[in-house]
Design an enzyme around this catalytic site. Sequence first.
Site, mmCIF file in Angstrom:
data_model
loop_
_atom_site.group_PDB
_atom_site.id
_atom_site.type_symbol
_atom_site.label_atom_id
_atom_site.label_comp_id
_atom_site.label_asym_id
_atom_site.label_seq_id
_atom_site.Cartn_x
_atom_site.Cartn_y
_atom_site.Cartn_z
ATOM 1 N N ASN A 1 0.799 -1.228 0.000
ATOM 2 C CA ASN A 1 0.000 0.000 0.000
ATOM 3 C C ASN A 1 0.829 1.275 0.000
ATOM 4 O O ASN A 1 0.318 2.355 0.321
ATOM 5 C CB ASN A 1 -0.943 -0.005 1.202
ATOM 6 N N ILE B 1 0.902 6.880 0.200
ATOM 7 C CA ILE B 1 0.235 5.843 0.999
ATOM 8 C C ILE B 1 -1.216 5.713 0.552
ATOM 9 O O ILE B 1 -1.945 6.705 0.430
ATOM 10 C CB ILE B 1 0.287 6.196 2.497
ATOM 11 N N CYS B 2 -1.627 4.472 0.331
ATOM 12 C CA CYS B 2 -3.014 4.197 -0.039
ATOM 13 C C CYS B 2 -3.696 3.479 1.125
ATOM 14 O O CYS B 2 -3.390 2.319 1.426
ATOM 15 C CB CYS B 2 -3.069 3.330 -1.300
ATOM 16 N N VAL B 3 -4.585 4.188 1.796
ATOM 17 C CA VAL B 3 -5.350 3.590 2.882
ATOM 18 C C VAL B 3 -6.714 4.263 2.897
ATOM 19 O O VAL B 3 -6.846 5.463 2.603
ATOM 20 C CB VAL B 3 -4.621 3.764 4.239
#
Length: 233
Positions: free
Chosen positions: A87, A94-96
């Site tokens: 992620n 950041i991918c969240v």
Amino acid sequence: MNSNVENLPPQVLRLVYKEVSALAADPPEGIKIYPSEEDITELHTAIEGPEGTPFAGGVFRMRLVLGKDFPAAPPKGYFLTKIFHPNVGHKGEICVNVLKRDWRAELGLRHVLLTIKCLMIHPNPESALNEEAGRLLLEDYTEYASRARLLTEIHAMGGHGGTSGVPQDPADGPQPKKHAGDPTKRAMGPGVAPSAALGNGANGSSTTSSSSSSNSNVVGKKKTDKKRALRRL
């Protein structure tokens, strides 16, 4: 990066300043906060790699950037320390979900930081930015963990073995030659014996003495021959 301080309303800036001050005074466990007095809209942090993960023992620098629409829009998060994680993109983005569709203004920065730390424990391969890391996580966890651990040791632990930036013991470096301070031995070439370098040492003195003695004998002989010649006259 341009600051958004001038773009945020004064009341939002006051709320941000209050929350950042509270975070710095009482940070979440395993997270250090480095607020900037010049730009409150960019928050630098350091996250300790969680135990039981390939990131354990590392310290990962990260920053949160508050946009002009904060808190209506979520902040953006970036890892500054290289990390092999599904992620986290190659540029550190950041991918969240909490930074996207699940964001709510009341969540606050503390919740964001805790969510990112939890992401290091439980990656989500379904929303991978690093496709290779996501694939390995699903298909070959051992290889994934090995790759993640390698980057942790290189980038998050101060270099190989954690010695980067640590002054080295002088004894570990190149040492001066044993005879560097001896002028007589400095003058010698490789493979030349000390006596040869000094003109054979004592032998040189003997040679000089022998030469002097030989010269004296020649002079004495000449004097004797001269006397004999005078007698004949």
